[in-house]
Design an enzyme around this catalytic site. Structure first.
Site, PDB file in Angstrom:
ATOM      1  N   ARG A 146       0.853  -1.183   0.000  1.00 38.59           N
ATOM      2  CA  ARG A 146       0.000   0.000   0.000  1.00 38.59           C
ATOM      3  C   ARG A 146       0.894   1.240   0.000  1.00 38.59           C
ATOM      4  NH1 ARG A 146      -2.078  -3.567   3.923  1.00 38.59           N
ATOM      5  NH2 ARG A 146      -4.222  -4.239   3.489  1.00 38.59           N
ATOM      6  N   LYS A 181      -1.932  -2.601   7.793  1.00 39.53           N
ATOM      7  CA  LYS A 181      -3.105  -2.204   8.575  1.00 39.53           C
ATOM      8  C   LYS A 181      -3.139  -2.998   9.877  1.00 39.53           C
ATOM      9  CE  LYS A 181      -6.237  -0.732   4.936  1.00 39.53           C
ATOM     10  NZ  LYS A 181      -7.535  -0.995   4.296  1.00 39.53           N
ATOM     11  N   HIS A 216      -3.143   2.592  -5.623  1.00 40.08           N
ATOM     12  CA  HIS A 216      -3.914   1.372  -5.360  1.00 40.08           C
ATOM     13  C   HIS A 216      -4.099   0.551  -6.630  1.00 40.08           C
ATOM     14  CE1 HIS A 216      -6.293  -1.255  -2.902  1.00 40.08           C
ATOM     15  NE2 HIS A 216      -7.160  -1.337  -3.898  1.00 40.08           N
ATOM     16  N   ARG A 252      -1.182  -1.695  -6.852  1.00 41.19           N
ATOM     17  CA  ARG A 252      -1.347  -2.817  -5.922  1.00 41.19           C
ATOM     18  C   ARG A 252      -2.325  -3.841  -6.503  1.00 41.19           C
ATOM     19  NH1 ARG A 252      -1.283  -4.311  -0.419  1.00 41.19           N
ATOM     20  NH2 ARG A 252      -3.299  -4.912   0.451  1.00 41.19           N
ATOM     21  N   HIS A 276      -3.750  -9.126   3.713  1.00 37.91           N
ATOM     22  CA  HIS A 276      -5.183  -9.193   3.973  1.00 37.91           C
ATOM     23  C   HIS A 276      -5.452 -10.162   5.112  1.00 37.91           C
ATOM     24  CE1 HIS A 276      -6.092  -8.016  -0.483  1.00 37.91           C
ATOM     25  NE2 HIS A 276      -5.870  -6.957   0.271  1.00 37.91           N
ATOM     26  N   TYR A 296      -9.847  -9.531  -6.160  1.00 41.07           N
ATOM     27  CA  TYR A 296      -8.937  -9.453  -7.298  1.00 41.07           C
ATOM     28  C   TYR A 296      -9.134 -10.581  -8.301  1.00 41.07           C
ATOM     29  CZ  TYR A 296      -6.572  -6.105  -4.316  1.00 41.07           C
ATOM     30  OH  TYR A 296      -6.288  -5.037  -3.521  1.00 41.07           O
TER      31      TYR A 296
END
Length: 159
Positions: free
Chosen positions: A7, A31, A100, A103, A126, A135
């Site tokens: 990211r 994250k 993004h 990514r 994730h 995706y």
């Protein structure tokens, strides 16, 4: 970002100590402050990082953040976005390119080249496989195209 799938915020928070060039590994904090390792498999990218580090040191930055501006201050996500838009404007690409999108393209390319979705999930950081499955829609389009090109029914009819 395209090579690693990180990211833009993760890239901007990358510290020099997070980079292990001999092992070709980046330690990324994502994250939720979750840590993961990202591998630099492309020798050209490693070479570009080495060149960047030489130029970065000439600026004499007072930070250990990897990406710095021309003033030697840490690069922000907005700085990266503006720089990416400027680079895109200098090409014949008409579409607005975002970090993004890079990514997303990295994830899509990995999936389309047969990398297991669980590996892509781990690479992208994730926590849920459902997030990574977003995706796969492009991969499904590639699957449809491949099946149409092969046209198994037509091949049976000609046998």
């Amino acid at each position: 970002m395209f090579t690693t799938g990180v990211r833009v915020g993760e890239l901007c928070s990358l510290r020099l100590s997070d980079i292990d060039l001999p092992s070709r590994i980046l330690g990324v904090r994502g994250k939720g402050n979750r840590e993961r390792r990202v591998f630099l498999v492309d020798a050209d990218i490693v070479g570009l990082i080495k060149q960047y580090l030489v130029l970065r040191n000439l600026l004499g930055p007072v930070t250990d953040i990897f990406l710095v501006t021309s003033r030697g201050t840490p690069a922000s996500p907005d700085h990266i976005r503006r720089h990416l838009h400027k680079l895109t404007a200098e090409t014949s690409i008409m579409k607005r390119i975002t970090p993004h999108m890079l990514r997303h393209s990295a994830a899509t390319q990995l999936l389309e080249n047969g990398v297991d979705i669980r590996f892509v999930q781990k690479l992208l950081g994730h926590s849920s496989i459902a997030t990574t499955e977003i995706y796969t829609h492009v991969s499904d389009a590639s699957l449809r195209s491949a099946i149409c090109a092969a046209n198994p029914r037509k091949r049976i009819g000609n046998a």
